[in-house]
Design a protein around this motif. Structure first.
Motif, PDB file in Angstrom:
ATOM      1  N   LYS A  33      75.618 -53.655  29.061  1.00 11.42           N
ATOM      2  CA  LYS A  33      76.785 -52.869  29.506  1.00 11.42           C
ATOM      3  C   LYS A  33      78.127 -53.611  29.377  1.00 11.42           C
ATOM      4  CE  LYS A  33      76.079 -48.642  30.486  1.00 11.42           C
ATOM      5  NZ  LYS A  33      74.809 -48.215  31.024  1.00 11.42           N
ATOM      6  N   PRO A  34      78.199 -54.892  29.783  1.00 17.41           N
ATOM      7  CA  PRO A  34      79.518 -55.533  29.757  1.00 17.41           C
ATOM      8  C   PRO A  34      80.140 -55.646  28.361  1.00 17.41           C
ATOM      9  CG  PRO A  34      77.947 -56.847  31.018  1.00 17.41           C
ATOM     10  CD  PRO A  34      77.169 -55.768  30.350  1.00 17.41           C
ATOM     11  N   VAL A  35      79.329 -55.531  27.298  1.00 21.97           N
ATOM     12  CA  VAL A  35      79.941 -55.644  25.959  1.00 21.97           C
ATOM     13  C   VAL A  35      80.155 -54.274  25.300  1.00 21.97           C
ATOM     14  CG1 VAL A  35      79.076 -57.989  25.582  1.00 21.97           C
ATOM     15  CG2 VAL A  35      77.756 -56.043  24.694  1.00 21.97           C
ATOM     16  N   ALA A  36      79.880 -53.200  26.046  1.00 20.30           N
ATOM     17  CA  ALA A  36      80.105 -51.862  25.491  1.00 20.30           C
ATOM     18  C   ALA A  36      81.509 -51.381  25.867  1.00 20.30           C
ATOM     19  CB  ALA A  36      79.054 -50.899  26.029  1.00 20.30           C
ATOM     20  N   GLY A  37      81.969 -50.344  25.200  1.00 27.26           N
ATOM     21  CA  GLY A  37      83.259 -49.730  25.554  1.00 27.26           C
ATOM     22  C   GLY A  37      84.441 -50.315  24.806  1.00 27.26           C
ATOM     23  N   LEU A  38      85.629 -49.781  25.131  1.00 23.62           N
ATOM     24  CA  LEU A  38      86.805 -50.069  24.311  1.00 23.62           C
ATOM     25  C   LEU A  38      87.708 -51.196  24.825  1.00 23.62           C
ATOM     26  CD1 LEU A  38      87.933 -46.511  23.128  1.00 23.62           C
ATOM     27  CD2 LEU A  38      86.709 -48.269  21.846  1.00 23.62           C
ATOM     28  N   GLU A  39      87.262 -51.913  25.832  1.00 16.76           N
ATOM     29  CA  GLU A  39      88.012 -53.110  26.258  1.00 16.76           C
ATOM     30  C   GLU A  39      88.131 -54.042  25.046  1.00 16.76           C
ATOM     31  OE1 GLU A  39      89.990 -55.150  29.150  1.00 16.76           O
ATOM     32  OE2 GLU A  39      88.856 -53.319  29.577  1.00 16.76           O
ATOM     33  N   GLY A  40      89.310 -54.638  24.829  1.00 15.56           N
ATOM     34  CA  GLY A  40      89.539 -55.417  23.599  1.00 15.56           C
ATOM     35  C   GLY A  40      88.665 -56.639  23.448  1.00 15.56           C
TER      36      GLY A  40
ATOM     37  N   ASN B  24      79.333 -49.578  16.357  1.00 13.46           N
ATOM     38  CA  ASN B  24      80.405 -49.688  17.341  1.00 13.46           C
ATOM     39  C   ASN B  24      80.515 -51.072  17.949  1.00 13.46           C
ATOM     40  OD1 ASN B  24      78.065 -47.745  18.591  1.00 13.46           O
ATOM     41  ND2 ASN B  24      78.546 -49.490  19.908  1.00 13.46           N
ATOM     42  N   THR B  25      81.684 -51.309  18.489  1.00 13.50           N
ATOM     43  CA  THR B  25      81.939 -52.614  19.091  1.00 13.50           C
ATOM     44  C   THR B  25      80.876 -52.930  20.148  1.00 13.50           C
ATOM     45  OG1 THR B  25      83.470 -53.883  20.461  1.00 13.50           O
ATOM     46  CG2 THR B  25      83.686 -51.498  20.581  1.00 13.50           C
ATOM     47  N   GLY B  26      80.372 -54.146  20.089  1.00 21.94           N
ATOM     48  CA  GLY B  26      79.320 -54.573  21.020  1.00 21.94           C
ATOM     49  C   GLY B  26      77.921 -54.317  20.491  1.00 21.94           C
ATOM     50  N   GLY B  27      77.814 -53.494  19.460  1.00 19.41           N
ATOM     51  CA  GLY B  27      76.503 -53.070  18.976  1.00 19.41           C
ATOM     52  C   GLY B  27      75.718 -54.148  18.248  1.00 19.41           C
ATOM     53  N   VAL B  28      76.390 -54.916  17.403  1.00 15.92           N
ATOM     54  CA  VAL B  28      75.684 -55.965  16.657  1.00 15.92           C
ATOM     55  C   VAL B  28      75.172 -57.018  17.643  1.00 15.92           C
ATOM     56  CG1 VAL B  28      75.890 -57.774  14.911  1.00 15.92           C
ATOM     57  CG2 VAL B  28      77.013 -55.575  14.557  1.00 15.92           C
ATOM     58  N   MET B  29      76.017 -57.313  18.626  1.00 19.21           N
ATOM     59  CA  MET B  29      75.619 -58.275  19.654  1.00 19.21           C
ATOM     60  C   MET B  29      74.373 -57.772  20.389  1.00 19.21           C
ATOM     61  SD  MET B  29      76.116 -61.007  21.261  1.00 19.21           S
ATOM     62  CE  MET B  29      77.693 -61.539  20.604  1.00 19.21           C
ATOM     63  N   GLU B  30      74.426 -56.528  20.821  1.00 23.81           N
ATOM     64  CA  GLU B  30      73.301 -55.976  21.573  1.00 23.81           C
ATOM     65  C   GLU B  30      72.031 -55.957  20.717  1.00 23.81           C
ATOM     66  OE1 GLU B  30      74.116 -52.535  24.087  1.00 23.81           O
ATOM     67  OE2 GLU B  30      72.202 -51.669  23.442  1.00 23.81           O
ATOM     68  N   ALA B  31      72.193 -55.553  19.466  1.00 26.26           N
ATOM     69  CA  ALA B  31      71.044 -55.494  18.557  1.00 26.26           C
ATOM     70  C   ALA B  31      70.435 -56.880  18.376  1.00 26.26           C
ATOM     71  CB  ALA B  31      71.480 -54.926  17.210  1.00 26.26           C
TER      72      ALA B  31
ATOM     73  N   ILE C  19      82.554 -60.044  16.069  1.00 22.39           N
ATOM     74  CA  ILE C  19      83.898 -59.560  15.769  1.00 22.39           C
ATOM     75  C   ILE C  19      83.828 -58.401  14.785  1.00 22.39           C
ATOM     76  CG2 ILE C  19      86.127 -60.131  14.711  1.00 22.39           C
ATOM     77  CD1 ILE C  19      85.897 -62.846  16.096  1.00 22.39           C
ATOM     78  N   MET C  20      84.471 -57.313  15.144  1.00 23.87           N
ATOM     79  CA  MET C  20      84.629 -56.191  14.225  1.00 23.87           C
ATOM     80  C   MET C  20      86.116 -56.011  13.963  1.00 23.87           C
ATOM     81  SD  MET C  20      81.785 -53.411  15.317  1.00 23.87           S
ATOM     82  CE  MET C  20      80.074 -53.890  15.619  1.00 23.87           C
ATOM     83  N   THR C  21      86.458 -55.764  12.711  1.00 26.52           N
ATOM     84  CA  THR C  21      87.862 -55.725  12.301  1.00 26.52           C
ATOM     85  C   THR C  21      88.629 -54.577  12.953  1.00 26.52           C
ATOM     86  OG1 THR C  21      87.188 -56.627  10.188  1.00 26.52           O
ATOM     87  CG2 THR C  21      89.369 -55.613  10.279  1.00 26.52           C
ATOM     88  N   CYS C  22      87.975 -53.420  13.052  1.00 23.89           N
ATOM     89  CA  CYS C  22      88.737 -52.229  13.438  1.00 23.89           C
ATOM     90  C   CYS C  22      88.568 -51.905  14.924  1.00 23.89           C
ATOM     91  CB  CYS C  22      88.295 -51.048  12.589  1.00 23.89           C
ATOM     92  SG  CYS C  22      88.721 -51.311  10.852  1.00 23.89           S
ATOM     93  N   PRO C  23      89.596 -51.341  15.532  1.00 26.62           N
ATOM     94  CA  PRO C  23      89.481 -50.954  16.930  1.00 26.62           C
ATOM     95  C   PRO C  23      88.315 -49.981  17.150  1.00 26.62           C
ATOM     96  CG  PRO C  23      91.763 -50.901  16.228  1.00 26.62           C
ATOM     97  CD  PRO C  23      90.950 -51.120  14.991  1.00 26.62           C
ATOM     98  N   GLY C  24      87.450 -50.326  18.083  1.00 23.82           N
ATOM     99  CA  GLY C  24      86.263 -49.505  18.352  1.00 23.82           C
ATOM    100  C   GLY C  24      85.079 -49.896  17.492  1.00 23.82           C
ATOM    101  N   GLY C  25      85.310 -50.749  16.498  1.00 24.91           N
ATOM    102  CA  GLY C  25      84.252 -51.109  15.545  1.00 24.91           C
ATOM    103  C   GLY C  25      84.298 -50.177  14.349  1.00 24.91           C
ATOM    104  N   CYS C  26      83.173 -50.114  13.612  1.00 21.73           N
ATOM    105  CA  CYS C  26      83.158 -49.349  12.357  1.00 21.73           C
ATOM    106  C   CYS C  26      83.402 -47.862  12.575  1.00 21.73           C
ATOM    107  CB  CYS C  26      81.830 -49.538  11.640  1.00 21.73           C
ATOM    108  SG  CYS C  26      81.373 -51.256  11.510  1.00 21.73           S
ATOM    109  N   ILE C  27      83.049 -47.340  13.759  1.00 29.31           N
ATOM    110  CA  ILE C  27      83.299 -45.911  14.016  1.00 29.31           C
ATOM    111  C   ILE C  27      84.801 -45.605  13.948  1.00 29.31           C
ATOM    112  CG2 ILE C  27      81.215 -45.359  15.362  1.00 29.31           C
ATOM    113  CD1 ILE C  27      84.383 -45.985  17.202  1.00 29.31           C
ATOM    114  N   GLY C  28      85.628 -46.638  14.121  1.00 28.53           N
ATOM    115  CA  GLY C  28      87.080 -46.467  14.001  1.00 28.53           C
ATOM    116  C   GLY C  28      87.613 -47.088  12.725  1.00 28.53           C
ATOM    117  N   GLY C  29      86.766 -47.190  11.717  1.00 30.59           N
ATOM    118  CA  GLY C  29      87.124 -47.887  10.477  1.00 30.59           C
ATOM    119  C   GLY C  29      88.241 -47.217   9.698  1.00 30.59           C
TER     120      GLY C  29
END
Lengths: 169, 587
Positions: free
Chosen positions: B453-460, B424-431, B512-522
């Motif tokens: 926390k600030p990089v989690a969630g669906l904010e663009g 998910n979005t923010g996950g690679v960064m956190e990892a 950067i993840m291509t899809c909205p929400g990251g891969c979970i929204g692939g």
């Protein structure tokens, strides 16, 4: 800077090189870059410059206006005014309005198609004539009407079309 | 606030809301085939018609704003007949057989026709012409099935800002597609497949690899290994009517074993490997910039998402040096499967077939990039989307819900929680930060539950900064440095963050993840993905992460093992050869 004036298609072939036309187009497009809705006026200018819209010009417009090529193509394809095929020296327009239609416009068109050996929207191999249809030229009393460039021909009979064509160099 | 009356019930709604939004608020379903969440409505399909008292004719609820006191009827004979009529007209020109359509049973036109009681189509007229475009590695388009709803245009142009698909021509002759009837490979397309995921019918689908895989499995000379991406386990269940966000990791492994794969491994293992390489790469870049005072490309961009890579190759070639040279986890896995694992298992790498299960269509493109053969063979042979795996399981007659939980094989099946959140979005960064921070300071990332926390969630576009304190002596040059990170998902947001960076905003590391929400929204995930579904899948992924003992990539014992036995250390000569790549400028 004054905007370079677009010349009609008929003047371009001998006087201005293709390279120069693209240079002119580039300057025009760049000057319009920031204007919202610039695409259609730019396409009109390009068509005036080249007589039609060559792929290279469309690619340039897409790049310079930062618009996807598919979007530019979509607009070009939507408006019948725009053409991506080169136009002939003379444009023949056959009226297909109601009055002309009932008085044999369709037969006149068929005769032209046969005589020129092209379909509607096409251009003869020698680039002399392009054939189009129109919807009412406002001369219903003269039906059926054919226009070649700015000249109007009235009560045209299918048998007379070659006579009309012969008048044009 | 505005008050309107829907079927005589008063509804209070924010000013400017549409009738469709007002109805949704009260739980009234108005069908639509063209609406895209959070985007400007197009009013293209005309299915969402409602009656408004005093209006000249019925209105499309998606484009009509509510006005004070408006009286709306969503359910009357008139409305039902109108909707039915529109659907009948759509079907009358639709060129496709439900029985043999890959989207049979997953088609919005089909289910709407059923709901509205369309059992006969009276209008016999011209039907569309079916032109198949299978010019690209990932997607297949069929113009005959297209209902011109323009959802694909909306995602391609407004969300992903790629611009491959537009309405071409006009009237009955019009088509949605690339310029001048070209095929998709003739224009810019990043193969993200968001169009395939949102198409209400079968007009855009993934290029299926199922048959190749059955063939490989049946070939006794082949040793077929499968890897599953982090995002699959939180979505595959939806193919079997589980609620979105149901974790099915164990059942998924059982199903893959039953399908006949020789080994079931985890892309998550490769995600941990990616962190080791990419985190080290970031630290090297920072050292070169801060200590050696070299000209180094910073910020570093993540490189896991092949749609983003292709997008950058087209639109931002000037930043290709900023993109981490690390291959994506899928490709790292392929490269080590046909070298490290082949040797360990005593199998000739030419006989190994690597299959990936990905939430993504662009992974099909990535797998066949010509440079992705560092093992001496094509590193990844076939790629299945989540949807395709769902179909394969159904084809084989497996009762998914009745399966027991199983675990991945070793030595490429273990993974940390840090790898899970790659989904998910923010996950690679956190990892990456979890590991990099610990390498530099010797201490655990000082954040609650290890989450940034600030990089989690669906904010663009999301940003965070982290002060590095208490560095080990060898990393002393980072003492007191404010590490600035950015995260964007959806290519429109990627563009925003790059433009901000261009305008002078400072970042060290951008995910950067291509899809909205990251891969979970692939683009390869089960349909239909909304923000609500995205959030449920994300919650499931965090649950998977938090449920693990291992939370950081560098703690994964199988990662320690592969470095010890094979790769030596991150960014070693061998890892450089197998795990890193380069990018090309595309025009």
């Amino acid at each position: 800077m004054t905007e370079p004036k677009a010349k009609p298609a008929s003047c371009t072939c001998s006087e201005v090189s293709e390279e120069e036309l693209y240079e002119r187009l580039k300057i025009i497009v760049q000057s319009q870059r920031t204007i919202p809705g610039a695409l259609i006026p730019v396409l009109q200018t390009a068509q005036d410059l080249f007589g039609y819209l060559p792929e290279k010009a469309l690619r340039m417009i897409s790049k310079e206006l930062k618009l996807p090529y598919s979007e530019v193509a979509g607009v070009v394809g939507f408006y019948s005014y725009f053409s991506t095929t080169p136009k002939g020296k003379h444009t023949i327009r056959v009226c297909m309005g109601t009055a002309c239609y009932v008085r044999g416009g369709q037969d006149v068109l068929k005769a032209l198609i046969k005589e020129l050996d092209i379909s509607v929207g096409g251009t003869t191999n020698d680039r002399k004539f392009s054939l189009e249809v129109g919807r009412c030229f406002g001369a219903c009393g003269l039906a059926p009407v054919v226009m070649v460039d700015d000249e109007t021909f009235q009560r045209v009979k299918p048998s007379k079309v070659s006579e009309i064509l012969n008048q044009f160099e | 606030m505005t008050t309107v009356y829907i079927n005589k019930q008063p509804v209070e709604i924010k000013e400017g809301s549409t009738i469709l939004e007002a109805a949704a608020k009260t739980g009234i379903k108005i069908p639509t085939l063209c609406h895209v969440e959070n985007q400007i409505p197009k009013g293209a399909c005309r299915v969402c018609m409602v009656d408004v008292e005093g209006a000249k004719s019925m209105v499309a609820s998606c484009t009509t704003p509510c006005t004070e006191g408006m009286k709306i009827t969503t359910n009357s004979r008139n409305v039902r007949e109108a909707r039915k009529f529109v659907v009948e007209l759509l079907i009358s020109e639709h060129c496709g057989e439900c029985k043999t359509c890959v989207r049979n049973d997953d088609c919005e036109l089909q289910s709407l026709a059923r709901e509205l009681g369309v059992f006969e189509v009276e209008y016999e007229g011209e039907t569309l012409v079916s032109c198949i475009d299978d010019s690209t590695p990932a997607l297949v388009r069929d113009s005959g099935k297209c209902i011109k709803c323009r959802r694909c245009m909306t995602v391609c142009n407004e969300i992903q800002v790629v611009g491959s698909l537009f309405a071409q021509g006009r009237g009955f002759e019009s088509k949605i597609g690339p310029a001048f009837d070209q095929q998709l490979d003739g224009v810019v397309c990043v193969q993200c497949g968001q169009c395939a995921a949102i198409c209400p019918v079968g007009a855009i689908t993934e290029k299926e690899h199922i048959d190749y895989i059955w063939e490989a499995i049946e070939d006794t000379a082949k040793f077929v290994v499968v890897q599953t991406a982090p995002a699959i386990r939180a979505a595959l269940g939806e193919c079997f009517d589980y609620e979105p966000g149901t974790l099915v990791t164990g059942k998924m492994v059982s199903a893959l074993c039953l399908l006949g794969f020789d080994r079931v491994f985890d892309t998550n293992f490769a995600a941990d490997l990616t962190i080791m390489e990419e985190g080290t790469e970031l630290l090297v870049r920072l050292k070169e910039a801060l200590v050696d005072k070299k000209q180094v490309a910073l910020p570093q961009f993540t490189s896991c998402s092949p749609g983003w890579i292709k997008y950058a190759e087209y639109f931002y070639p000037e930043y290709l040096d900023n993109i981490s040279t690390c291959k994506s986890p899928q490709q790292m896995f392929g490269a080590v499967a046909k070298t490290y694992y082949a040797k360990k298992a005593g199998v000739d790498p030419k006989d190994i077939v690597v299959v990936s299960v990905m939430p993504c269509t662009a992974k099909k493109f990535e797998a066949q990039r010509p440079e992705m053969n560092d093992s001496g063979f094509q590193d990844v042979d076939y790629v299945l989307t989540t949807r395709e795996l769902g179909r394969m399981i159904k084809q084989s007659g497996i009762d998914f819900k009745e399966l027991n939980d199983d675990v991945m094989d070793s030595p490429m099946g273990k993974s940390s929680g840090a790898a899970d959140i790659f989904a998910n979005t923010g996950g690679v960064m956190e990892a990456a930060v979890r590991t990099a921070y610990e390498i530099v300071t010797g201490k655990e990332l000082p954040m609650e539950n290890l989450h940034i926390k600030p990089v989690a969630g669906l904010e663009g576009v999301k940003k965070a900064s982290l002060k590095i304190e208490g560095c080990k002596p060898e990393w002393g040059f980072l003492e007191g440095v404010e590490l600035k990170v950015g995260v964007a998902h959806g290519l429109g947001n990627a563009k925003k963050i790059i433009e901000a960076m261009r305008a002078g905003e400072e970042f060290h590391f951008i995910e950067i993840m291509t899809c909205p929400g990251g891969c979970i929204g692939g683009g390869g995930q089960p349909r239909f993905t909304t923000d609500e579904v995205r959030m449920k899948r994300i919650e499931a992924i965090y649950k998977e992460d938090e449920g693990k003992q291992l939370r950081k990539s560098h703690q994964n014992p199988e990662i320690a093992q592969i470095y010890e036995e094979f790769l030596e250390k991150p960014i070693s000569h061998l890892s450089h050869k197998l795990l890193h790549t380069n990018y090309i400028e595309r025009n």
